[in-house]
Design a protein around this motif. Structure first.
Motif, short mmCIF file in Angstrom:
data_model
loop_
_atom_site.label_atom_id
_atom_site.label_comp_id
_atom_site.label_asym_id
_atom_site.label_seq_id
_atom_site.Cartn_x
_atom_site.Cartn_y
_atom_site.Cartn_z
N ARG A 23 7.17 -6.63 -6.93
CA ARG A 23 8.19 -5.87 -6.20
C ARG A 23 7.76 -5.36 -4.84
O ARG A 23 8.28 -4.36 -4.35
CB ARG A 23 8.70 -4.71 -7.04
N SER A 24 6.81 -5.99 -4.22
CA SER A 24 6.42 -5.51 -2.89
C SER A 24 5.79 -6.63 -2.06
O SER A 24 5.35 -7.65 -2.58
CB SER A 24 5.46 -4.33 -2.99
N VAL A 25 5.80 -6.38 -0.76
CA VAL A 25 5.15 -7.25 0.21
C VAL A 25 4.67 -6.33 1.33
O VAL A 25 5.21 -5.23 1.52
CB VAL A 25 6.11 -8.34 0.73
N ASN A 26 3.67 -6.76 2.04
CA ASN A 26 3.07 -5.90 3.07
C ASN A 26 3.89 -5.86 4.37
O ASN A 26 3.36 -5.98 5.45
CB ASN A 26 1.63 -6.34 3.35
N ILE A 27 5.19 -5.65 4.22
CA ILE A 27 6.09 -5.43 5.36
C ILE A 27 6.75 -4.08 5.12
O ILE A 27 7.22 -3.79 4.02
CB ILE A 27 7.17 -6.53 5.44
#
Length: 149
Positions: A23-27
């Protein structure tokens, strides 16, 4: 790759610069993604159809589709699903006016008749308080609540 709008400029982030996790990305959540390129693997039509049917059958058997809902309400804390945690605390079927914790899947709040946003939010707070009190865990909403009421 993902094309983002960064300080009013379009910028493309390539796969090697993206770190995906559950549920995440480095944006930053404040950075709009305006397009993406996804590379898919080719597979036989029958295999794809079979996998999709299995997924849909499983969802239909475990999730409440007969009543309106916003989907899963809380993110899973570490080591236990939010639905299992809510179920273990005996909260299935608990209701606040028209909003009820689903009998089928405890991480769904369903509208059983004229539920308001306030009903859903009140029920969410009740669940969060019970989980904090009984298990000393904090449930974070999966859904985004817009507006003031």
């Amino acid at each position: 790759s993902v094309c983002i709008l960064d300080e009013s400029k379009k910028r493309e982030l390539h796969k090697k610069n993206l770190k995906f996790s559950y549920r995440s990305v480095n944006i930053s959540k404040a950075t709009p993604a305006i397009s993406c390129v996804i590379r898919l693997k080719k597979d036989a039509k029958e295999g794809v159809i079979s996998r999709v049917r299995k997924i849909l059958d499983y969802r239909n058997s475990t999730q409440p589709h007969s009543l309106p809902s916003a989907g899963c309400i809380f993110k899973n804390p570490q080591k236990i699903s939010a639905g299992r945690l809510i179920d273990d605390l005996g909260l299935k079927g608990v209701r606040v006016r028209g909003a009820m914790i689903s009998e089928k899947h405890a991480n769904f709040i369903v509208n059983i008749g004229n539920a308001t946003a306030k009903d859903v939010i009140t029920l969410m707070e009740l669940v969060k308080d019970k989980v904090k009190e009984e298990r000393n865990l904090f449930l974070e909403p999966e859904i985004v609540i817009l507006g003031e009421e």
